[in-house]
Scaffold this motif. Structure first.
Motif, PDB file in Angstrom:
ATOM      1  N   ALA A 324       0.815  -1.216   0.000  1.00  0.00           N
ATOM      2  CA  ALA A 324       0.000   0.000   0.000  1.00  0.00           C
ATOM      3  C   ALA A 324       0.847   1.262   0.000  1.00  0.00           C
ATOM      4  O   ALA A 324       0.345   2.347  -0.307  1.00  0.00           O
ATOM      5  CB  ALA A 324      -0.926   0.002   1.215  1.00  0.00           C
ATOM      6  N   ALA A 325       2.137   1.156   0.350  1.00  0.00           N
ATOM      7  CA  ALA A 325       3.005   2.341   0.380  1.00  0.00           C
ATOM      8  C   ALA A 325       3.483   2.732  -1.002  1.00  0.00           C
ATOM      9  O   ALA A 325       3.961   3.848  -1.206  1.00  0.00           O
ATOM     10  CB  ALA A 325       4.198   2.075   1.288  1.00  0.00           C
ATOM     11  N   VAL A 326       3.362   1.830  -1.963  1.00  0.00           N
ATOM     12  CA  VAL A 326       3.878   2.081  -3.309  1.00  0.00           C
ATOM     13  C   VAL A 326       2.768   2.693  -4.158  1.00  0.00           C
ATOM     14  O   VAL A 326       1.675   2.132  -4.283  1.00  0.00           O
ATOM     15  CB  VAL A 326       4.381   0.771  -3.940  1.00  0.00           C
ATOM     16  CG1 VAL A 326       4.906   1.028  -5.347  1.00  0.00           C
ATOM     17  CG2 VAL A 326       5.469   0.157  -3.082  1.00  0.00           C
ATOM     18  N   LEU A 327       3.055   3.858  -4.753  1.00  0.00           N
ATOM     19  CA  LEU A 327       2.080   4.595  -5.550  1.00  0.00           C
ATOM     20  C   LEU A 327       2.543   4.625  -6.995  1.00  0.00           C
ATOM     21  O   LEU A 327       3.727   4.868  -7.275  1.00  0.00           O
ATOM     22  CB  LEU A 327       1.914   6.028  -5.023  1.00  0.00           C
ATOM     23  CG  LEU A 327       1.637   6.170  -3.523  1.00  0.00           C
ATOM     24  CD1 LEU A 327       1.617   7.640  -3.134  1.00  0.00           C
ATOM     25  CD2 LEU A 327       0.316   5.509  -3.165  1.00  0.00           C
ATOM     26  N   GLN A 328       1.624   4.416  -7.902  1.00  0.00           N
ATOM     27  CA  GLN A 328       1.945   4.469  -9.321  1.00  0.00           C
ATOM     28  C   GLN A 328       1.573   5.837  -9.856  1.00  0.00           C
ATOM     29  O   GLN A 328       0.443   6.292  -9.713  1.00  0.00           O
ATOM     30  CB  GLN A 328       1.195   3.368 -10.082  1.00  0.00           C
ATOM     31  CG  GLN A 328       1.734   3.087 -11.472  1.00  0.00           C
ATOM     32  CD  GLN A 328       3.123   2.487 -11.455  1.00  0.00           C
ATOM     33  OE1 GLN A 328       3.433   1.690 -10.579  1.00  0.00           O
ATOM     34  NE2 GLN A 328       3.956   2.866 -12.412  1.00  0.00           N
ATOM     35  N   SER A 329       2.536   6.515 -10.486  1.00  0.00           N
ATOM     36  CA  SER A 329       2.295   7.839 -11.043  1.00  0.00           C
ATOM     37  C   SER A 329       2.813   7.843 -12.473  1.00  0.00           C
ATOM     38  O   SER A 329       4.012   8.030 -12.717  1.00  0.00           O
ATOM     39  CB  SER A 329       3.013   8.910 -10.213  1.00  0.00           C
ATOM     40  OG  SER A 329       2.806  10.199 -10.783  1.00  0.00           O
ATOM     41  N   LYS A 374       0.287   3.813   4.521  1.00  0.00           N
ATOM     42  CA  LYS A 374      -1.132   3.631   4.245  1.00  0.00           C
ATOM     43  C   LYS A 374      -1.783   4.965   3.983  1.00  0.00           C
ATOM     44  O   LYS A 374      -1.476   5.957   4.647  1.00  0.00           O
ATOM     45  CB  LYS A 374      -1.821   2.926   5.426  1.00  0.00           C
ATOM     46  CG  LYS A 374      -3.259   2.505   5.143  1.00  0.00           C
ATOM     47  CD  LYS A 374      -3.846   1.719   6.305  1.00  0.00           C
ATOM     48  CE  LYS A 374      -5.272   1.282   6.002  1.00  0.00           C
ATOM     49  NZ  LYS A 374      -5.875   0.540   7.124  1.00  0.00           N
ATOM     50  N   GLU A 375      -2.685   4.977   3.005  1.00  0.00           N
ATOM     51  CA  GLU A 375      -3.454   6.162   2.612  1.00  0.00           C
ATOM     52  C   GLU A 375      -2.587   7.248   1.998  1.00  0.00           C
ATOM     53  O   GLU A 375      -2.976   8.421   1.935  1.00  0.00           O
ATOM     54  CB  GLU A 375      -4.245   6.737   3.811  1.00  0.00           C
ATOM     55  CG  GLU A 375      -5.162   5.753   4.487  1.00  0.00           C
ATOM     56  CD  GLU A 375      -6.380   5.384   3.624  1.00  0.00           C
ATOM     57  OE1 GLU A 375      -6.425   5.801   2.461  1.00  0.00           O
ATOM     58  OE2 GLU A 375      -7.245   4.654   4.126  1.00  0.00           O
ATOM     59  N   GLY A 376      -1.393   6.912   1.533  1.00  0.00           N
ATOM     60  CA  GLY A 376      -0.528   7.916   0.909  1.00  0.00           C
ATOM     61  C   GLY A 376      -1.129   8.492  -0.363  1.00  0.00           C
ATOM     62  O   GLY A 376      -0.796   9.611  -0.746  1.00  0.00           O
ATOM     63  N   VAL A 377      -2.015   7.731  -1.012  1.00  0.00           N
ATOM     64  CA  VAL A 377      -2.634   8.241  -2.231  1.00  0.00           C
ATOM     65  C   VAL A 377      -3.460   9.491  -1.968  1.00  0.00           C
ATOM     66  O   VAL A 377      -3.677  10.309  -2.866  1.00  0.00           O
ATOM     67  CB  VAL A 377      -3.498   7.107  -2.859  1.00  0.00           C
ATOM     68  CG1 VAL A 377      -4.702   6.793  -1.974  1.00  0.00           C
ATOM     69  CG2 VAL A 377      -3.941   7.485  -4.252  1.00  0.00           C
ATOM     70  N   LEU A 378      -3.918   9.690  -0.737  1.00  0.00           N
ATOM     71  CA  LEU A 378      -4.729  10.872  -0.410  1.00  0.00           C
ATOM     72  C   LEU A 378      -3.909  12.156  -0.481  1.00  0.00           C
ATOM     73  O   LEU A 378      -4.491  13.251  -0.618  1.00  0.00           O
ATOM     74  CB  LEU A 378      -5.340  10.723   0.998  1.00  0.00           C
ATOM     75  CG  LEU A 378      -6.302   9.538   1.183  1.00  0.00           C
ATOM     76  CD1 LEU A 378      -6.776   9.466   2.615  1.00  0.00           C
ATOM     77  CD2 LEU A 378      -7.483   9.663   0.234  1.00  0.00           C
ATOM     78  N   LEU A 379      -2.611  12.071  -0.407  1.00  0.00           N
ATOM     79  CA  LEU A 379      -1.774  13.268  -0.483  1.00  0.00           C
ATOM     80  C   LEU A 379      -1.756  13.857  -1.878  1.00  0.00           C
ATOM     81  O   LEU A 379      -1.375  15.021  -2.050  1.00  0.00           O
ATOM     82  CB  LEU A 379      -0.340  12.931  -0.056  1.00  0.00           C
ATOM     83  CG  LEU A 379      -0.174  12.559   1.425  1.00  0.00           C
ATOM     84  CD1 LEU A 379       1.260  12.122   1.687  1.00  0.00           C
ATOM     85  CD2 LEU A 379      -0.526  13.736   2.322  1.00  0.00           C
ATOM     86  N   ASN A 380      -2.164  13.109  -2.862  1.00  0.00           N
ATOM     87  CA  ASN A 380      -2.196  13.616  -4.229  1.00  0.00           C
ATOM     88  C   ASN A 380      -3.538  14.242  -4.576  1.00  0.00           C
ATOM     89  O   ASN A 380      -3.706  14.804  -5.650  1.00  0.00           O
ATOM     90  CB  ASN A 380      -1.906  12.478  -5.229  1.00  0.00           C
ATOM     91  CG  ASN A 380      -0.481  12.005  -5.118  1.00  0.00           C
ATOM     92  OD1 ASN A 380       0.415  12.778  -4.815  1.00  0.00           O
ATOM     93  ND2 ASN A 380      -0.267  10.722  -5.393  1.00  0.00           N
ATOM     94  N   ASP A 381      -4.533  14.096  -3.688  1.00  0.00           N
ATOM     95  CA  ASP A 381      -5.874  14.627  -3.975  1.00  0.00           C
ATOM     96  C   ASP A 381      -5.897  16.149  -3.800  1.00  0.00           C
ATOM     97  O   ASP A 381      -5.175  16.696  -2.971  1.00  0.00           O
ATOM     98  CB  ASP A 381      -6.911  13.982  -3.059  1.00  0.00           C
ATOM     99  CG  ASP A 381      -7.037  12.505  -3.360  1.00  0.00           C
ATOM    100  OD1 ASP A 381      -6.588  12.101  -4.455  1.00  0.00           O
ATOM    101  OD2 ASP A 381      -7.568  11.770  -2.524  1.00  0.00           O
TER     102      ASP A 381
END
Length: 381
Positions: A324-329, A374-381
């Motif tokens: 969950a820590a890995v984000l695809q951009s 966890k929930e790191g994807v919310l930082l891109n919102d």
């Protein structure tokens, strides 16, 4: 009777209008502004970092942990199937034609090396015995003639030519007798047949094992010497034959332990050892055949079963983070690294193999750094 004069009625209406205006004027007075209920959750800074507001509910949802090194072993998986070992599986084909007069073993029977399997009534065997008898008789006659010619030659009674002809005849008879004896030996029959058994050919098991296939029937005539009457196999050890991808070959070696699962026994795993790694790569599938030897004395594995093999590579230290820590951009893979309290910097990383719910980080992170797990994807919102 009470009456209202025009002057009194006008005064009442004026008073009502005045009270209404006073009320409206009171409602129009400015009031204190209500406090703003939703605060800004995060702010993008000039250096690319993201700062989370102290009052933001996002602060409670983010989970942060330090990166740690762990001992891991690369796991390689490959599908395969269970096979009998070729050197321990024999298709019993009779070397001559004949009628099956007796089946000494049935399907599923255990046999030892040398045990009789079936008996053929074979005219070919009788003919082979007859040829052997003729060859031995001719050899005896040629030997006697040679001895006679030798005696005469030494007494200077017979010519050398006759003596040499007797020698040649003896050599030819000896060769014919050896050929007939070799033919009987190839059949597995004795060099001397007794009367009444010259047609009976008993085929014996060359190995110890179990009769796993039966194609002949008692009373049937068998004239195809390329087709097996029955098959005997030693299944105390079987092979798992798996096709391993080219990229995973560096993780395999002969003697390596493998964990095996089969569809027939869900929830169970078995151990085996790599016995062979193929020397040739399949050009179409880009795989190499790997065979794993499995102890099958309990009889749990049957040839033809589908199976899966997992090979554990050498142990090493590596950085693992939750998936969950890995984000695809786009085309890059990132994690959110804590720069300072509530300030996070996106960092591009290189990922390796997955290990359960964790992912190996090959490059881009060091042990001890704190990241959003966890929930790191919310930082891109």
């Amino acid at each position: 009777m009470n009456t209202t004069t025009p002057n009194a009625l006008g005064a009442c209406c004026a008073l009502a209008v005045a009270l209404g205006c006073s009320a409206l004027a009171g409602c129009a007075k400015p009031t204190a502004a209500a406090p703003h209920s939703a605060s800004v959750q995060s702010t993008h800074l000039d250096d690319g970092s993201i700062a989370v507001d102290k009052m933001s509910p996002l602060r409670q949802r983010l989970q942060i942990a330090a990166v740690q090194e762990q001992e891991i072993a690369t796991q390689t998986q490959a599908p395969g199937s269970i096979e009998a070992m070729p050197e321990k599986l024999v298709k019993i084909t009779p070397p001559l034609a004949g009628r099956i007069t007796r089946l000494q073993r049935s399907l599923g029977d255990s046999v030892k090396a040398g045990d009789p399997l079936f008996t053929l009534d074979s005219a070919e065997l009788s003919a082979a015995y007859a040829d052997d008898s003729k060859a031995r008789s001719s050899l005896l006659q040629a030997r006697q003639e040679l001895e006679r010619q030798k005696t005469l030659f030494e007494a200077q009674i017979a010519a050398r030519k006759e003596y040499e002809a007797a020698q040649a005849a003896f050599e030819q008879a000896n060769s014919d007798a050896q050929a007939s004896a070799d033919k009987l030996a190839q059949y597995g029959a004795g060099a001397r047949g007794t009367r009444g058994t010259r047609r009976d050919y008993v085929l014996r098991s060359p190995i110890a094992g179990t009769v796993i296939a039966m194609d002949g029937a008692q009373g049937g005539y068998w004239n195809d010497i390329n087709a097996p009457v029955m098959t005997v196999a030693d299944l105390s050890t079987v092979w798992l034959s798996a096709n391993v991808a080219e990229r995973d070959l560096a993780q395999l070696a002969v003697g390596q332990t493998a964990r095996i699962t089969v569809d027939a026994w869900p929830g169970k795993s078995f151990q085996g050892k790599v016995a062979y790694v193929g020397a040739v790569l399949d050009a179409e599938t880009r795989t190499v055949q790997v065979r794993v030897a499995i102890d099958n004395r309990a009889g749990a594995f049957k040839p033809g079963m589908f199976a899966h093999a997992q090979f554990a590579g050498a142990s090493r230290r590596a950085i693992l983070v939750p998936a969950a820590a890995v984000l695809q951009s786009g085309l890059s893979t990132r994690v959110m690294v804590e720069k300072s309290p509530l300030v996070f910097t996106p960092r591009t990383v290189e990922v390796g193999a997955s290990h359960g719910d964790q992912v190996e980080i090959v490059a881009g992170l060091k042990a001890g750094e704190r990241i959003v797990v966890k929930e790191g994807v919310l930082l891109n919102d």
